[in-house]
Enzyme design. Structure first.
Site, short mmCIF file in Angstrom:
data_model
loop_
_atom_site.label_atom_id
_atom_site.label_comp_id
_atom_site.label_asym_id
_atom_site.label_seq_id
_atom_site.Cartn_x
_atom_site.Cartn_y
_atom_site.Cartn_z
N LYS A 193 0.79 -1.09 -0.09
CA LYS A 193 0.00 0.01 -0.21
C LYS A 193 0.87 1.22 -0.06
O LYS A 193 0.78 2.14 0.95
CB LYS A 193 -0.91 0.06 1.20
N ASP A 225 -5.47 -3.45 -1.82
CA ASP A 225 -6.93 -3.64 -2.04
C ASP A 225 -7.34 -4.12 -3.69
O ASP A 225 -8.09 -4.95 -3.71
CB ASP A 225 -7.48 -2.16 -1.84
N ASP A 249 -1.64 -12.47 5.34
CA ASP A 249 -2.58 -13.22 6.01
C ASP A 249 -4.15 -13.04 5.30
O ASP A 249 -4.74 -13.99 5.11
CB ASP A 249 -2.68 -12.75 7.28
N ASP A 253 -6.30 -15.99 2.50
CA ASP A 253 -7.51 -16.82 2.77
C ASP A 253 -8.37 -16.69 1.49
O ASP A 253 -9.20 -17.27 1.00
CB ASP A 253 -8.33 -16.08 4.01
#
Ligand code: ATP
Ligand code: MG
Length: 361
Positions: A193, A225, A249, A253
Protein backbone atom coordinates in the site's frame (compact mmCIF):
# COMPACT_ATOMS: atom_id res chain seq x y z
CA UNK A 1 20.64 -43.82 7.26
CA UNK A 2 19.93 -40.30 8.47
CA UNK A 3 17.61 -39.78 11.37
CA UNK A 4 15.35 -36.77 11.59
CA UNK A 5 13.50 -35.57 14.62
CA UNK A 6 10.09 -34.04 13.96
CA UNK A 7 8.48 -32.04 16.76
CA UNK A 8 4.70 -32.48 16.60
CA UNK A 9 2.27 -30.01 18.18
CA UNK A 10 -1.36 -30.98 17.70
CA UNK A 11 -2.92 -27.76 19.00
CA UNK A 12 -6.60 -26.87 19.35
CA UNK A 13 -9.91 -27.25 17.52
CA UNK A 14 -9.46 -29.32 14.37
CA UNK A 15 -5.67 -29.18 14.90
CA UNK A 16 -5.36 -32.67 16.41
CA UNK A 17 -7.55 -34.21 13.67
CA UNK A 18 -5.69 -32.73 10.69
CA UNK A 19 -2.28 -33.17 12.31
CA UNK A 20 -2.93 -36.87 12.94
CA UNK A 21 -3.98 -37.17 9.28
CA UNK A 22 -0.75 -35.56 8.06
CA UNK A 23 1.44 -37.66 10.31
CA UNK A 24 -0.24 -40.94 9.32
CA UNK A 25 0.20 -40.09 5.64
CA UNK A 26 3.93 -39.43 6.10
CA UNK A 27 4.25 -42.67 8.06
CA UNK A 28 2.63 -44.54 5.18
CA UNK A 29 5.16 -43.44 2.55
CA UNK A 30 6.85 -46.71 1.55
CA UNK A 31 10.50 -46.93 2.55
CA UNK A 32 10.60 -43.59 4.29
CA UNK A 33 12.29 -44.59 7.52
CA UNK A 34 14.34 -42.52 9.93
CA UNK A 35 11.72 -39.97 10.94
CA UNK A 36 11.20 -39.83 14.70
CA UNK A 37 8.27 -37.92 16.14
CA UNK A 38 8.28 -36.22 19.52
CA UNK A 39 4.99 -34.70 20.70
CA UNK A 40 4.84 -31.45 22.61
CA UNK A 41 1.96 -29.47 24.14
CA UNK A 42 1.14 -26.03 22.75
CA UNK A 43 -1.71 -23.70 21.87
CA UNK A 44 -4.64 -21.93 23.47
CA UNK A 45 -5.89 -24.85 25.58
CA UNK A 46 -2.36 -25.32 26.85
CA UNK A 47 -2.30 -21.59 27.69
CA UNK A 48 -5.48 -21.97 29.73
CA UNK A 49 -4.04 -25.04 31.46
CA UNK A 50 -0.49 -23.91 32.18
CA UNK A 51 -0.34 -20.17 31.51
CA UNK A 52 1.79 -20.53 28.37
CA UNK A 53 0.82 -21.36 24.80
CA UNK A 54 4.45 -22.18 24.07
CA UNK A 55 5.95 -23.82 27.17
CA UNK A 56 9.75 -23.71 27.46
CA UNK A 57 10.01 -27.45 26.92
CA UNK A 58 8.01 -27.14 23.68
CA UNK A 59 10.11 -24.23 22.43
CA UNK A 60 13.35 -26.08 23.15
CA UNK A 61 11.96 -29.23 21.53
CA UNK A 62 11.00 -27.29 18.40
CA UNK A 63 14.39 -25.60 18.34
CA UNK A 64 16.35 -28.80 18.42
CA UNK A 65 14.09 -30.75 16.04
CA UNK A 66 14.84 -30.89 12.31
CA UNK A 67 11.33 -29.64 11.59
CA UNK A 68 8.06 -28.85 13.36
CA UNK A 69 4.71 -30.28 12.26
CA UNK A 70 1.68 -28.51 13.64
CA UNK A 71 -2.11 -28.91 13.46
CA UNK A 72 -3.66 -25.53 14.25
CA UNK A 73 -4.04 -23.48 17.38
CA UNK A 74 -6.39 -20.92 18.85
CA UNK A 75 -9.78 -20.89 20.53
CA UNK A 76 -12.27 -18.03 20.61
CA UNK A 77 -11.74 -15.60 23.46
CA UNK A 78 -8.05 -16.33 23.92
CA UNK A 79 -6.44 -13.57 21.85
CA UNK A 80 -3.99 -10.70 22.15
CA UNK A 81 -6.87 -8.38 21.39
CA UNK A 82 -8.40 -8.91 24.84
CA UNK A 83 -5.51 -7.08 26.49
CA UNK A 84 -3.55 -10.08 27.71
CA UNK A 85 0.10 -9.22 27.27
CA UNK A 86 1.85 -12.46 28.02
CA UNK A 87 2.57 -15.20 25.48
CA UNK A 88 -0.80 -16.34 24.37
CA UNK A 89 -0.52 -17.42 20.74
CA UNK A 90 1.54 -20.47 19.86
CA UNK A 91 2.30 -19.86 16.19
CA UNK A 92 3.10 -16.18 16.55
CA UNK A 93 5.54 -16.81 19.37
CA UNK A 94 7.24 -19.65 17.56
CA UNK A 95 7.67 -17.57 14.39
CA UNK A 96 9.54 -14.92 16.30
CA UNK A 97 11.50 -17.31 18.50
CA UNK A 98 12.77 -19.39 15.55
CA UNK A 99 13.01 -16.41 13.18
CA UNK A 100 10.74 -18.03 10.56
CA UNK A 101 10.75 -15.04 8.25
CA UNK A 102 9.10 -16.48 5.13
CA UNK A 103 5.60 -17.91 5.25
CA UNK A 104 5.23 -19.79 1.99
CA UNK A 105 1.71 -20.57 0.80
CA UNK A 106 1.32 -22.41 -2.47
CA UNK A 107 -2.04 -21.76 -4.15
CA UNK A 108 -2.87 -24.40 -6.71
CA UNK A 109 -6.15 -25.51 -8.22
CA UNK A 110 -6.08 -29.31 -8.31
CA UNK A 111 -7.97 -31.62 -10.58
CA UNK A 112 -11.24 -32.77 -9.02
CA UNK A 113 -11.66 -29.62 -6.94
CA UNK A 114 -14.05 -26.98 -8.16
CA UNK A 115 -12.79 -23.41 -8.02
CA UNK A 116 -15.18 -20.84 -6.68
CA UNK A 117 -14.19 -18.76 -9.68
CA UNK A 118 -16.26 -19.58 -12.75
CA UNK A 119 -14.52 -21.36 -15.61
CA UNK A 120 -11.18 -22.09 -13.96
CA UNK A 121 -9.64 -25.53 -14.49
CA UNK A 122 -6.80 -27.33 -12.77
CA UNK A 123 -3.56 -25.73 -13.91
CA UNK A 124 -5.06 -22.25 -14.38
CA UNK A 125 -4.23 -21.21 -10.84
CA UNK A 126 -0.74 -21.99 -9.62
CA UNK A 127 1.09 -19.36 -7.64
CA UNK A 128 2.81 -18.91 -4.28
CA UNK A 129 2.18 -16.24 -1.69
CA UNK A 130 5.30 -15.38 0.31
CA UNK A 131 4.08 -13.65 3.43
CA UNK A 132 6.63 -11.78 5.55
CA UNK A 133 6.30 -13.45 8.91
CA UNK A 134 8.30 -11.65 11.58
CA UNK A 135 7.47 -7.96 11.21
CA UNK A 136 4.80 -5.76 9.64
CA UNK A 137 1.67 -5.02 11.61
CA UNK A 138 1.55 -8.33 13.47
CA UNK A 139 4.91 -7.61 15.07
CA UNK A 140 2.82 -5.40 17.36
CA UNK A 141 1.20 -8.49 18.85
CA UNK A 142 0.07 -7.73 22.36
CA UNK A 143 2.04 -4.46 22.52
CA UNK A 144 -0.62 -2.11 21.16
CA UNK A 145 -2.20 0.31 23.56
CA UNK A 146 -5.67 1.54 24.30
CA UNK A 147 -5.53 5.05 25.75
CA UNK A 148 -8.24 6.10 28.22
CA UNK A 149 -10.70 3.91 26.35
CA UNK A 150 -10.65 6.59 23.63
CA UNK A 151 -7.73 5.83 21.31
CA UNK A 152 -6.01 2.63 20.29
CA UNK A 153 -2.74 2.09 18.40
CA UNK A 154 -0.65 -0.77 17.07
CA UNK A 155 2.69 -0.22 15.37
CA UNK A 156 3.65 -1.47 11.92
CA UNK A 157 7.35 -2.26 11.74
CA UNK A 158 9.43 -2.73 8.59
CA UNK A 159 13.19 -3.23 8.62
CA UNK A 160 15.56 -3.26 5.67
CA UNK A 161 16.92 -6.62 6.78
CA UNK A 162 13.42 -8.10 7.08
CA UNK A 163 12.26 -6.84 3.69
CA UNK A 164 15.46 -7.81 1.92
CA UNK A 165 15.46 -11.38 3.10
CA UNK A 166 11.82 -12.06 2.30
CA UNK A 167 12.11 -10.44 -1.14
CA UNK A 168 15.26 -12.40 -1.92
CA UNK A 169 13.43 -15.55 -0.87
CA UNK A 170 10.57 -14.69 -3.26
CA UNK A 171 12.91 -14.07 -6.21
CA UNK A 172 14.86 -17.29 -5.59
CA UNK A 173 11.55 -19.14 -5.44
CA UNK A 174 10.44 -17.59 -8.75
CA UNK A 175 13.70 -18.72 -10.33
CA UNK A 176 12.99 -22.31 -9.32
CA UNK A 177 9.44 -22.33 -10.70
CA UNK A 178 7.98 -22.63 -14.19
CA UNK A 179 6.43 -19.18 -14.38
CA UNK A 180 2.85 -17.93 -14.31
CA UNK A 181 0.29 -20.31 -15.89
CA UNK A 182 -1.13 -17.50 -18.06
CA UNK A 183 2.01 -16.58 -19.99
CA UNK A 184 4.82 -18.76 -18.62
CA UNK A 185 6.72 -15.72 -17.33
CA UNK A 186 8.67 -15.91 -14.10
CA UNK A 187 7.31 -13.01 -12.13
CA UNK A 188 7.31 -11.59 -8.61
CA UNK A 189 4.41 -9.31 -7.68
CA UNK A 190 4.95 -6.89 -4.81
CA UNK A 191 1.68 -6.42 -2.92
CA UNK A 192 1.66 -3.33 -0.69
CA UNK A 193 0.00 0.00 0.00
CA UNK A 194 2.92 2.19 -1.06
CA UNK A 195 0.58 4.98 -2.15
CA UNK A 196 -0.65 5.62 1.38
CA UNK A 197 1.82 4.49 4.03
CA UNK A 198 5.56 5.17 4.34
CA UNK A 199 6.22 1.70 5.69
CA UNK A 200 4.86 0.12 2.51
CA UNK A 201 6.67 2.64 0.30
CA UNK A 202 9.86 1.53 2.04
CA UNK A 203 8.91 -2.11 1.42
CA UNK A 204 8.53 -1.37 -2.29
CA UNK A 205 11.83 0.55 -2.45
CA UNK A 206 13.77 -2.33 -0.91
CA UNK A 207 11.85 -4.79 -3.13
CA UNK A 208 13.08 -2.81 -6.17
CA UNK A 209 16.67 -2.92 -4.93
CA UNK A 210 16.51 -6.69 -4.54
CA UNK A 211 14.79 -7.03 -7.94
CA UNK A 212 17.83 -5.45 -9.64
CA UNK A 213 19.80 -8.56 -8.72
CA UNK A 214 17.26 -10.71 -10.60
CA UNK A 215 17.06 -9.28 -14.12
CA UNK A 216 15.70 -12.61 -15.37
CA UNK A 217 12.53 -12.25 -13.27
CA UNK A 218 9.74 -9.87 -14.24
CA UNK A 219 8.46 -7.60 -11.48
CA UNK A 220 5.07 -6.05 -11.02
CA UNK A 221 3.16 -4.29 -8.32
CA UNK A 222 -0.33 -4.29 -6.88
CA UNK A 223 -1.88 -2.27 -4.11
CA UNK A 224 -3.37 -4.67 -1.59
CA UNK A 225 -6.94 -3.50 -2.15
CA UNK A 226 -6.76 -3.88 -5.93
CA UNK A 227 -4.90 -7.14 -5.45
CA UNK A 228 -8.03 -8.84 -4.11
CA UNK A 229 -9.76 -7.96 -7.36
CA UNK A 230 -6.90 -9.20 -9.59
CA UNK A 231 -6.78 -12.49 -7.68
CA UNK A 232 -10.40 -13.09 -8.68
CA UNK A 233 -10.26 -11.62 -12.21
CA UNK A 234 -6.96 -13.01 -13.49
CA UNK A 235 -5.35 -15.49 -11.10
CA UNK A 236 -3.36 -17.02 -13.98
CA UNK A 237 -1.23 -13.87 -14.07
CA UNK A 238 0.46 -14.67 -10.76
CA UNK A 239 3.61 -16.67 -10.16
CA UNK A 240 5.06 -15.47 -6.84
CA UNK A 241 3.52 -12.74 -4.67
CA UNK A 242 5.52 -11.16 -1.85
CA UNK A 243 3.82 -9.09 0.81
CA UNK A 244 3.74 -7.77 4.36
CA UNK A 245 2.53 -9.94 7.24
CA UNK A 246 -1.09 -8.81 7.66
CA UNK A 247 -1.75 -8.38 3.92
CA UNK A 248 -0.35 -11.87 3.47
CA UNK A 249 -2.77 -13.21 6.05
CA UNK A 250 -5.73 -11.61 4.35
CA UNK A 251 -4.94 -12.44 0.73
CA UNK A 252 -4.06 -16.04 1.67
CA UNK A 253 -7.62 -16.74 2.76
CA UNK A 254 -9.04 -15.25 -0.42
CA UNK A 255 -6.54 -17.26 -2.45
CA UNK A 256 -7.42 -20.50 -0.59
CA UNK A 257 -11.04 -19.94 -1.45
CA UNK A 258 -10.28 -19.61 -5.18
CA UNK A 259 -8.72 -23.09 -5.14
CA UNK A 260 -11.59 -24.76 -3.33
CA UNK A 261 -11.49 -24.07 0.39
CA UNK A 262 -9.50 -22.85 3.34
CA UNK A 263 -8.93 -26.51 4.07
CA UNK A 264 -6.95 -27.08 0.85
CA UNK A 265 -4.07 -24.69 1.51
CA UNK A 266 -0.73 -25.82 2.86
CA UNK A 267 1.87 -23.56 4.38
CA UNK A 268 5.49 -23.70 5.38
CA UNK A 269 7.14 -21.13 7.62
CA UNK A 270 10.86 -21.15 7.16
CA UNK A 271 13.95 -19.27 8.22
CA UNK A 272 17.65 -19.87 7.79
CA UNK A 273 17.69 -22.56 10.48
CA UNK A 274 14.19 -23.83 11.13
CA UNK A 275 10.98 -24.93 9.40
CA UNK A 276 7.43 -25.05 10.77
CA UNK A 277 4.67 -26.70 8.78
CA UNK A 278 0.92 -26.41 9.23
CA UNK A 279 -2.12 -25.84 7.03
CA UNK A 280 -2.80 -22.18 6.24
CA UNK A 281 -6.17 -22.29 8.04
CA UNK A 282 -6.89 -21.82 11.73
CA UNK A 283 -8.37 -24.18 14.30
CA UNK A 284 -11.97 -23.89 12.98
CA UNK A 285 -13.53 -24.56 16.42
CA UNK A 286 -17.09 -24.80 15.09
CA UNK A 287 -16.32 -27.98 13.16
CA UNK A 288 -13.87 -29.51 15.64
CA UNK A 289 -14.35 -33.06 16.92
CA UNK A 290 -16.78 -34.06 14.16
CA UNK A 291 -14.35 -35.79 11.80
CA UNK A 292 -15.41 -33.46 8.95
CA UNK A 293 -12.42 -31.11 8.66
CA UNK A 294 -10.57 -31.12 5.37
CA UNK A 295 -7.12 -32.62 6.04
CA UNK A 296 -5.56 -31.91 2.61
CA UNK A 297 -3.97 -28.61 3.63
CA UNK A 298 -2.31 -30.33 6.54
CA UNK A 299 -1.26 -33.37 4.47
CA UNK A 300 0.22 -31.11 1.78
CA UNK A 301 2.04 -29.14 4.48
CA UNK A 302 3.68 -32.38 5.59
CA UNK A 303 4.75 -32.94 1.97
CA UNK A 304 6.21 -29.42 1.96
CA UNK A 305 8.07 -30.33 5.13
CA UNK A 306 9.63 -33.38 3.47
CA UNK A 307 10.59 -31.34 0.42
CA UNK A 308 12.23 -28.68 2.59
CA UNK A 309 14.06 -31.27 4.69
CA UNK A 310 15.14 -33.13 1.56
CA UNK A 311 16.71 -30.00 0.05
CA UNK A 312 18.28 -28.92 3.27
CA UNK A 313 19.89 -32.27 4.06
CA UNK A 314 20.46 -33.27 0.48
CA UNK A 315 18.38 -36.40 1.05
CA UNK A 316 16.57 -37.48 -2.09
CA UNK A 317 14.46 -40.02 -0.15
CA UNK A 318 12.62 -37.17 1.54
CA UNK A 319 12.07 -35.23 -1.68
CA UNK A 320 10.74 -38.41 -3.30
CA UNK A 321 8.42 -38.88 -0.32
CA UNK A 322 7.06 -35.36 -0.84
CA UNK A 323 6.37 -36.09 -4.50
CA UNK A 324 4.67 -39.37 -3.61
CA UNK A 325 2.31 -37.60 -1.20
CA UNK A 326 1.48 -34.91 -3.78
CA UNK A 327 0.66 -37.60 -6.34
CA UNK A 328 -1.47 -39.58 -3.86
CA UNK A 329 -3.41 -36.41 -2.99
CA UNK A 330 -4.04 -35.73 -6.67
CA UNK A 331 -5.32 -39.27 -7.14
CA UNK A 332 -7.52 -39.10 -4.04
CA UNK A 333 -9.17 -35.89 -5.26
CA UNK A 334 -10.12 -37.30 -8.66
CA UNK A 335 -13.15 -39.12 -7.27
CA UNK A 336 -16.05 -37.66 -5.22
CA UNK A 337 -15.24 -40.16 -2.45
CA UNK A 338 -12.07 -38.12 -1.87
CA UNK A 339 -13.92 -34.87 -1.22
CA UNK A 340 -14.79 -33.46 2.21
CA UNK A 341 -17.86 -31.26 2.73
CA UNK A 342 -16.09 -27.94 2.29
CA UNK A 343 -15.15 -28.96 -1.28
CA UNK A 344 -18.52 -30.40 -2.20
CA UNK A 345 -18.25 -34.02 -1.03
CA UNK A 346 -19.40 -36.12 1.92
CA UNK A 347 -16.20 -37.86 2.96
CA UNK A 348 -14.91 -37.62 6.52
CA UNK A 349 -11.44 -36.53 7.61
CA UNK A 350 -10.41 -40.12 8.26
CA UNK A 351 -11.98 -41.45 5.01
CA UNK A 352 -9.99 -38.98 2.97
CA UNK A 353 -6.81 -39.73 4.88
CA UNK A 354 -7.20 -43.48 4.34
CA UNK A 355 -7.82 -42.83 0.67
CA UNK A 356 -4.58 -40.87 0.32
CA UNK A 357 -2.75 -43.64 2.19
CA UNK A 358 -4.22 -46.29 -0.12
CA UNK A 359 -2.65 -44.53 -3.11
CA UNK A 360 0.76 -44.49 -1.43
CA UNK A 361 0.91 -48.26 -1.07
P1 ATP B 1 -6.85 -17.93 12.42
O1 ATP B 1 -7.00 -16.64 13.10
O2 ATP B 1 -6.12 -18.95 13.22
O3 ATP B 1 -6.32 -17.79 11.03
P2 ATP B 1 -9.54 -17.91 11.48
O4 ATP B 1 -10.36 -17.13 12.41
O5 ATP B 1 -9.02 -17.24 10.26
O6 ATP B 1 -8.33 -18.56 12.28
P3 ATP B 1 -10.23 -20.57 10.56
O7 ATP B 1 -10.11 -21.44 11.73
O8 ATP B 1 -9.17 -20.64 9.55
O9 ATP B 1 -10.47 -19.10 11.07
O10 ATP B 1 -11.62 -20.86 9.86
C1 ATP B 1 -12.23 -20.00 8.89
C2 ATP B 1 -13.37 -20.74 8.19
O11 ATP B 1 -12.88 -21.78 7.36
C3 ATP B 1 -14.32 -21.41 9.15
O12 ATP B 1 -15.62 -21.29 8.65
C4 ATP B 1 -13.90 -22.85 9.16
O13 ATP B 1 -14.95 -23.71 9.49
C5 ATP B 1 -13.38 -23.05 7.74
N1 ATP B 1 -12.26 -24.00 7.73
C6 ATP B 1 -11.00 -23.75 8.13
N2 ATP B 1 -10.23 -24.83 8.01
C7 ATP B 1 -11.03 -25.82 7.52
C8 ATP B 1 -10.81 -27.21 7.20
N3 ATP B 1 -9.62 -27.78 7.35
N4 ATP B 1 -11.85 -27.90 6.71
C9 ATP B 1 -13.05 -27.33 6.55
N5 ATP B 1 -13.32 -26.05 6.85
C10 ATP B 1 -12.32 -25.29 7.33
MG1 MG C 1 -7.08 -16.69 9.42
Amino acid sequence: MSEYEIAVVHGDGIGPEVCAAAKSVVEAVPGLTGLNYVEYPGGANEYLRSGSALPTQTLEGCRKAHAVLHGATGIPGVTYADGTETGIEFGLQLRFALDLFANVRPIRLREGVRSRLAGRQAGDIDYVIVRENTEGLYAARGTGIILRDETATDTLVMTRKGIERVCRFAFELARSRNGAPGDGKKRVTCCDKANVLRSYAFFRRVFDEVAEQYPDIEVDYAYADAMTCYMVERPEHFDVIVTENMFGDIISDLAACTVGSMGMSPSGEVGDEHGFFQAAHGSAPTIAGQNIANPYGSILSAATMLEWLGKRHNDERLSAGARAIEAAVDQALRDPSGLTRDIGGQASTTDVTQRVISFLR
